[in-house]
Scaffold this motif. Structure first.
Motif: not given
Length: 116
Positions: A2-18, A20-23
């Motif tokens: 996970r080098h240079l990957k910021k933030g928590r994964k929150l149990g899903t892939d990156a697009s779903h996490t993004k 969800m955070l917008k929502s």
């Protein structure tokens, strides 16, 4: 790795996490208070803080950045018109109050709210 990957994964892939955070950020800005898990609240806090700081600036560039971050033009227009609410505060626009564990999966729950 996970080098240079910021933030928590929150149990899903990156697009779903993004998405969800917008929502979550949009819901918090629209309703002033949301109930969510502690990890999600800690992840969405920087996005909300940046958006309110952009609203305090009030110029066109800041408005376009906020629309790109949140995705709802009407909500951003409302936040920019109410920006004087945060004029005397230099950051720290959100508060996280812990509630305790959720019954189903024992996830730590919080109430996240905007500070006046």
């Amino acid at each position: 790795m996970r080098h240079l990957k910021k933030g928590r994964k929150l149990g899903t892939d990156a697009s779903h996490t993004k998405a969800m955070l917008k929502s979550l950020a949009g819901a918090l800005l629209a309703n002033d208070r949301i109930k969510t898990t502690e990890a999600r609240a800690k992840e969405v806090r920087p996005l909300v803080e940046k958006t309110i700081t952009w609203a305090k600036k009030g110029d066109v560039h800041s408005r376009r950045l906020a629309i790109a971050a949140i995705g709802d033009k009407d909500l951003i227009a409302k936040i920019f018109s109410e920006a004087e609410r945060f004029e005397n505060r230099n950051g720290g626009y959100t508060r996280i109050l812990k509630l305790g564990p959720r019954k189903g999966d024992n996830a730590p729950m919080v109430i996240m709210e905007l500070v006046d």
